[in-house]
Design a protein around this motif. Structure first.
Motif, PDB file in Angstrom:
ATOM      1  N   SER A   1       0.837  -1.198   0.000  1.00  0.00           N
ATOM      2  CA  SER A   1       0.000   0.000   0.000  1.00  0.00           C
ATOM      3  C   SER A   1       0.868   1.243   0.000  1.00  0.00           C
ATOM      4  O   SER A   1       1.871   1.314   0.721  1.00  0.00           O
ATOM      5  N   GLN A   2       0.466   2.205  -0.805  1.00  0.00           N
ATOM      6  CA  GLN A   2       1.176   3.479  -0.865  1.00  0.00           C
ATOM      7  C   GLN A   2       0.241   4.609  -0.455  1.00  0.00           C
ATOM      8  O   GLN A   2      -0.899   4.681  -0.918  1.00  0.00           O
ATOM      9  N   MET A   3       0.732   5.469   0.414  1.00  0.00           N
ATOM     10  CA  MET A   3      -0.004   6.660   0.786  1.00  0.00           C
ATOM     11  C   MET A   3       0.136   7.675  -0.347  1.00  0.00           C
ATOM     12  O   MET A   3       1.183   8.282  -0.535  1.00  0.00           O
TER      13      MET A   3
ATOM     14  N   ALA B   1      -1.622  -1.041   9.397  1.00  0.00           N
ATOM     15  CA  ALA B   1      -2.443  -0.061   8.683  1.00  0.00           C
ATOM     16  C   ALA B   1      -2.141  -0.155   7.199  1.00  0.00           C
ATOM     17  O   ALA B   1      -1.172  -0.792   6.780  1.00  0.00           O
ATOM     18  N   ALA B   2      -2.986   0.469   6.415  1.00  0.00           N
ATOM     19  CA  ALA B   2      -2.785   0.594   4.978  1.00  0.00           C
ATOM     20  C   ALA B   2      -3.362   1.940   4.557  1.00  0.00           C
ATOM     21  O   ALA B   2      -4.018   2.619   5.349  1.00  0.00           O
ATOM     22  N   ALA B   3      -3.098   2.332   3.336  1.00  0.00           N
ATOM     23  CA  ALA B   3      -3.653   3.563   2.773  1.00  0.00           C
ATOM     24  C   ALA B   3      -4.612   3.164   1.660  1.00  0.00           C
ATOM     25  O   ALA B   3      -4.201   2.603   0.637  1.00  0.00           O
TER      26      ALA B   3
ATOM     27  N   GLY C   1       3.999   2.604   2.709  1.00  0.00           N
ATOM     28  CA  GLY C   1       4.965   3.695   2.600  1.00  0.00           C
ATOM     29  C   GLY C   1       4.391   4.854   1.825  1.00  0.00           C
ATOM     30  O   GLY C   1       3.238   4.847   1.386  1.00  0.00           O
ATOM     31  N   LEU C   2       5.200   5.879   1.674  1.00  0.00           N
ATOM     32  CA  LEU C   2       4.812   7.076   0.938  1.00  0.00           C
ATOM     33  C   LEU C   2       5.012   6.857  -0.554  1.00  0.00           C
ATOM     34  O   LEU C   2       5.976   6.215  -0.982  1.00  0.00           O
ATOM     35  N   ALA C   3       4.097   7.398  -1.334  1.00  0.00           N
ATOM     36  CA  ALA C   3       4.148   7.226  -2.782  1.00  0.00           C
ATOM     37  C   ALA C   3       5.018   8.292  -3.430  1.00  0.00           C
ATOM     38  O   ALA C   3       5.096   9.431  -2.956  1.00  0.00           O
ATOM     39  N   GLU C   4       5.661   7.909  -4.508  1.00  0.00           N
ATOM     40  CA  GLU C   4       6.415   8.847  -5.331  1.00  0.00           C
ATOM     41  C   GLU C   4       5.748   9.068  -6.681  1.00  0.00           C
ATOM     42  O   GLU C   4       5.933  10.100  -7.304  1.00  0.00           O
TER      43      GLU C   4
END
Length: 436
Positions: free
Chosen positions: A211-213, A253-255, A299-302
């Motif tokens: 999952s990406q935020m 958790a997930a986004a 994690g955070l998305a790019e």
């Protein structure tokens, strides 16, 4: 020392713990895992993927998001299932027109009707889309080719239809369950290699849920003030490093905007059926997968962005307040503790510094000033990630005050029977993240 000095010392101690003991939540280095370029080996056969997009009244954002999914350069078989969840703005028809215009991956638009009792709208739509993906074969039509029973719009053929002769549409007929499901919101835009990289990460790192935020839009003044803090607070509550540990994770958790999920794991976890009442569906999904023995990464998305605008404070207020009290499990004592905690951790430092400067309380001033400096320092990486000016870091107490008011308002709306309202639907007493 004075009472305010003691409280400021408590706030400073809290920030010492948050800085070093809360999974380094403030760092922004948890990005999509992948093997080094020199070590990358493409799989002999890329797994089949079904992209499920729940959509309710999304005509405003769909032209900015759906073409990015249609144009994915994924080397394996993939199709898009857009679930039109009772839209009144022509979302389904627009999706078909966009697919006809842009071509690319095959698109099916389907509608499940109103949710059955006990289901939230998004999870009902996901249930319908996932069930459709699992029980039918790959789309046989070439990209951009309408199905025979439709007047227009590139819907997929029914199972059993012979594959076309075009290279793009040469797919086996008959049922063939996808190995992965990409669950992505209708306001999320993906770079062309997004799906490929998600699957690559899942295969290389043996992950069941990736999952990406998504990077939220930051354009208006209120978005600049509120949005980076939203992700900062989320990471503080669910430190990504803890979630991504292989052994004995301390958080889950997930986004929900971008989730790649193994179909077999979804079946073992009985999702979305097992979490059908959840308003905070992404956290509920992650917990269900973890309980089923799945490994999770967040994690955070790019290269994944939300295109939904929040130009006014009222827009952001609704986004936060609709689920804030559900996050606290509708518990007044937890709400009271949250309000006190926010006040001590975020509001006391600037207040204590002011007392020190203008009231002559040196101990309060020093403790408050150092706590505020640590707070601002932990906020800097998130501001850099969102490409915002660093002078916004000291404004975090103001943003925290807004979130405090939003949380209290969420509780008030809940007790008025208007909790978790979203696009014409209200869930008076929804579950936040069911444990079973």
């Amino acid at each position: 020392m004075s009472a305010i000095a003691w409280i400021a010392m408590g706030s400073l101690a809290a920030w010492g713990w948050l800085l070093l003991g809360q999974g380094f939540f403030w760092r922004t280095d948890q990005r999509l895992p992948s093997p080094p370029r020199h070590a990358r080996v493409e799989p002999e056969a890329w797994p089949r993927v079904a992209v499920v997009v729940p959509a309710r009244d999304e005509a405003e954002v769909l032209p900015m998001s759906l073409p990015s999914l249609l144009s994915q350069d994924y080397p394996g078989e993939a199709e898009i299932l857009l679930v039109d969840d009772g839209s009144t703005d022509g979302t389904g028809k627009l999706a078909e027109e966009l697919a006809q215009r842009y071509g690319g991956l095959p698109l099916t638009v389907t509608s499940p009707g109103e949710p059955e009792p006990g289901w939230t709208g998004k999870l009902w739509a996901l249930h319908h889309g996932i069930d459709l993906a699992r029980t039918r074969g790959p789309a046989a039509a070439a990209p951009g080719t309408p199905g025979p029973e439709y007047d227009g719009g590139p819907r997929a053929e029914e199972p059993g239809t012979p594959a076309t002769d075009s290279p793009e549409g040469r797919r086996p007929a008959g049922p063939c369950r996808p190995e992965f499901l990409l669950l992505t919101d209708a306001d999320i835009a993906h770079e062309p290699d997004s799906l490929r990289r998600l699957v690559e990460a899942a295969l290389a790192c043996e992950l069941d849920l990736v999952s990406q935020m998504a990077r939220l839009r930051v354009a208006s003044v209120w978005e600049r003030l509120v949005v980076p803090a939203f992700v900062y607070f989320f990471a503080q509550l669910y430190p990504f490093r803890w979630i991504n540990r292989r052994h004995r994770p301390r958080a889950t958790a997930a986004a929900g905007g971008c989730v790649l999920l193994r179909t077999g794991t979804a079946e073992r976890a009985r999702v979305p059926e097992s979490i059908r009442q959840a308003v905070i569906d992404d956290v509920s999904l992650a917990r269900a997968v973890r309980r089923a023995g799945g490994r999770i990464w967040l994690g955070l998305a790019e290269r994944v962005d939300s295109v939904r605008p929040y130009p006014h404070l009222s827009d952001l207020w609704r986004m936060v307040s609709r689920s804030a009290y559900a996050q606290l499990r509708h518990n007044p004592l937890v709400l009271a503790g949250t309000v006190v905690g926010l006040a001590v951790v975020y509001l006391v430092p600037p207040a204590a510094l002011a007392v020190g400067l203008f009231g002559g309380d040196a101990a309060a001033g020093w403790a408050g000033g150092i706590a505020w400096a640590v707070m601002a320092g932990t906020y800097l990486p998130m501001l850099r990630y969102y490409r915002q000016p660093l002078w916004l870091a000291p404004t975090l107490p103001l943003t925290a005050l807004l979130y405090l008011f939003m949380t209290v308002d969420s509780a008030v709306q809940h007790y008025r029977g208007r909790g978790a309202a979203w696009k014409g639907r209200t869930y008076a007493r929804p579950e936040a993240a069911p444990d079973r």
